[in-house]
Write a protein that holds these residues in place. Structure first.
Motif, PDB file in Angstrom:
ATOM      1  N   LEU A  99     -38.687 -95.040 -14.080  1.00  0.00           N
ATOM      2  CA  LEU A  99     -38.674 -96.257 -14.890  1.00  0.00           C
ATOM      3  C   LEU A  99     -38.860 -97.486 -14.007  1.00  0.00           C
ATOM      4  O   LEU A  99     -39.659 -98.381 -14.316  1.00  0.00           O
ATOM      5  CB  LEU A  99     -37.350 -96.350 -15.661  1.00  0.00           C
ATOM      6  N   PHE A 100     -38.151 -97.534 -12.892  1.00  0.00           N
ATOM      7  CA  PHE A 100     -38.303 -98.638 -11.942  1.00  0.00           C
ATOM      8  C   PHE A 100     -39.723 -98.664 -11.385  1.00  0.00           C
ATOM      9  O   PHE A 100     -40.319 -99.734 -11.219  1.00  0.00           O
ATOM     10  CB  PHE A 100     -37.294 -98.465 -10.805  1.00  0.00           C
ATOM     11  N   ARG A 101     -40.276 -97.514 -11.120  1.00  0.00           N
ATOM     12  CA  ARG A 101     -41.644 -97.411 -10.598  1.00  0.00           C
ATOM     13  C   ARG A 101     -42.654 -97.988 -11.598  1.00  0.00           C
ATOM     14  O   ARG A 101     -43.628 -98.631 -11.203  1.00  0.00           O
ATOM     15  CB  ARG A 101     -41.957 -95.945 -10.297  1.00  0.00           C
ATOM     16  N   LEU A 150     -30.884 -98.156  -8.419  1.00  0.00           N
ATOM     17  CA  LEU A 150     -32.095 -98.132  -9.240  1.00  0.00           C
ATOM     18  C   LEU A 150     -31.769 -98.369 -10.711  1.00  0.00           C
ATOM     19  O   LEU A 150     -32.494 -99.089 -11.411  1.00  0.00           O
ATOM     20  CB  LEU A 150     -32.817 -96.797  -9.065  1.00  0.00           C
ATOM     21  N   LEU A 151     -30.675 -97.777 -11.199  1.00  0.00           N
ATOM     22  CA  LEU A 151     -30.270 -97.966 -12.592  1.00  0.00           C
ATOM     23  C   LEU A 151     -29.961 -99.430 -12.878  1.00  0.00           C
ATOM     24  O   LEU A 151     -30.460-100.006 -13.860  1.00  0.00           O
ATOM     25  CB  LEU A 151     -29.052 -97.089 -12.902  1.00  0.00           C
ATOM     26  N   VAL A 152     -29.130-100.051 -12.054  1.00  0.00           N
ATOM     27  CA  VAL A 152     -28.738-101.439 -12.287  1.00  0.00           C
ATOM     28  C   VAL A 152     -29.925-102.373 -12.082  1.00  0.00           C
ATOM     29  O   VAL A 152     -30.056-103.380 -12.786  1.00  0.00           O
ATOM     30  CB  VAL A 152     -27.560-101.826 -11.381  1.00  0.00           C
ATOM     31  N   ALA A 153     -30.815-102.047 -11.152  1.00  0.00           N
ATOM     32  CA  ALA A 153     -32.017-102.862 -10.967  1.00  0.00           C
ATOM     33  C   ALA A 153     -32.871-102.853 -12.233  1.00  0.00           C
ATOM     34  O   ALA A 153     -33.359-103.905 -12.674  1.00  0.00           O
ATOM     35  CB  ALA A 153     -32.822-102.350  -9.775  1.00  0.00           C
ATOM     36  N   CYS A 154     -33.044-101.677 -12.827  1.00  0.00           N
ATOM     37  CA  CYS A 154     -33.798-101.583 -14.085  1.00  0.00           C
ATOM     38  C   CYS A 154     -33.111-102.365 -15.203  1.00  0.00           C
ATOM     39  O   CYS A 154     -33.762-103.085 -15.967  1.00  0.00           O
ATOM     40  CB  CYS A 154     -33.950-100.118 -14.496  1.00  0.00           C
ATOM     41  N   ALA A 155     -31.784-102.228 -15.294  1.00  0.00           N
ATOM     42  CA  ALA A 155     -31.030-102.917 -16.343  1.00  0.00           C
ATOM     43  C   ALA A 155     -31.049-104.424 -16.159  1.00  0.00           C
ATOM     44  O   ALA A 155     -31.029-105.182 -17.130  1.00  0.00           O
ATOM     45  CB  ALA A 155     -29.591-102.408 -16.366  1.00  0.00           C
ATOM     46  N   THR A 156     -31.084-104.889 -14.914  1.00  0.00           N
ATOM     47  CA  THR A 156     -31.137-106.326 -14.653  1.00  0.00           C
ATOM     48  C   THR A 156     -32.522-106.881 -14.942  1.00  0.00           C
ATOM     49  O   THR A 156     -32.667-108.004 -15.449  1.00  0.00           O
ATOM     50  CB  THR A 156     -30.764-106.620 -13.190  1.00  0.00           C
TER      51      THR A 156
END
Length: 300
Positions: A99-101, A150-156
């Motif tokens: 997802l981040f990618r 990675l999870l929190v980066a996506c959520a932010t």
């Protein structure tokens, strides 16, 4: 049945240009090697080999040991012993890494994975040094801090993005990240304090990274430069060479279909260039015109 098909599948999987696949691969390789060494020791083999290898890979909370083995700050985030530990970490890495990618491109995956793990490891060491300076040095292992980053980066970055969860249905990323952080906080008194603290360190790095990125500062850029230098710019040369090879390999004879074939070739060339751009920098790097063109022609 072809005996080399499994090896071929692995090579194909790793050659897709997806760093998430490489991270999954090396985490699994380390897990299998440690598991085999532990199995040998369990059945009466030389247990010192397993103990030595494990001791070199984990992150030690005791400051003196950490100074002697600083590489543990990187190797610990590729090290697992428990099957459920690696299963859930790799499952979340696959989901949120890809997802981040999609949002920010392939080149930022490995740098942020490493930075999240380092942030979690340093916070873990600092906490143990402050709270239990004379306590027993407990080792840290696992990719949880990196995955949390990675999870929190996506959520932010995209807080209202919805993902489907079994039994829960669609959940927005911001609520999922918040729920995981709260569960980590309330789990600290119940044991595994070091692991939960490392999770929080990775989560904090993911949040800070996106906030700084929106202001024009990319913490991953120095590592991206280093990895590009080490790879010799192969990624860039591959992207630019692909359209060139197509243009030179196609030499049609004079025909009424020549113009039609040329248009088709140019459209395929531009489509490949846009897909390469998404792979390297994320879909957000496309201009509105490029997104409209891609949306139109990708469905043809």
């Amino acid at each position: 049945m072809n005996g080399t098909s499994f090896q071929s599948d692995i090579r194909y999987w790793l050659r897709q240009g997806n760093t998430v696949n490489h991270l999954l691969f090396w985490n699994i390789v380390v897990f299998v090697v440690l598991g085999l060494l532990y199995l040998i020791a369990y059945f009466g083999g030389p247990g010192t080999i397993f103990s030595f290898t494990f001791d070199q890979l984990v992150l030690h909370s005791e400051l003196g040991t950490f100074i002697r083995k600083p590489w543990g700050l990187v190797t610990y985030m590729f090290t697992h012993l428990n099957i459920f530990h690696i299963f859930f970490n790799m499952l979340n890495l696959y989901w949120f890494g890809n997802l981040f990618r999609t949002f920010l491109g392939n080149k930022r995956i490995l740098p942020l994975y490493l930075l999240g793990g380092i942030a979690g490891g340093l916070l873990y060491i600092l906490t143990f040094y402050i709270l239990m300076p004379a306590g027993v040095g407990l080792p840290l292992l696992g990719a949880s801090a990196s995955v949390m980053c990675l999870l929190v980066a996506c959520a932010t970055l995209t807080p209202n993005y919805e993902i489907g969860l079994l039994l829960l249905g669609s959940v927005r990323l911001k609520w999922l990240a918040l729920a995981v952080i709260v569960l980590d906080l309330i789990s600290i008194p119940q044991g595994n304090m070091g692991g939960m603290i490392a999770h929080l360190g990775g989560a904090a790095l993911g949040f800070i990274y996106i906030k700084l990125l929106k202001n024009g500062a990319d913490l991953c850029q120095p590592l991206i430069w280093v990895f590009d230098a080490l790879s010799g710019g192969r990624n860039g040369s591959t992207v630019s060479a692909a359209p060139k090879s197509r243009r030179t390999s196609f030499k049609p004879k004079k025909s009424p279909l020549k113009v039609v074939k040329k248009v088709e070739e140019n459209r395929q060339s531009r489509l490949d260039q846009l897909l390469d751009k998404i792979n390297e920098k994320g879909i957000s790097s496309l201009s509105p015109e490029e997104k409209a063109w891609l949306d139109k022609h990708s469905r043809d």
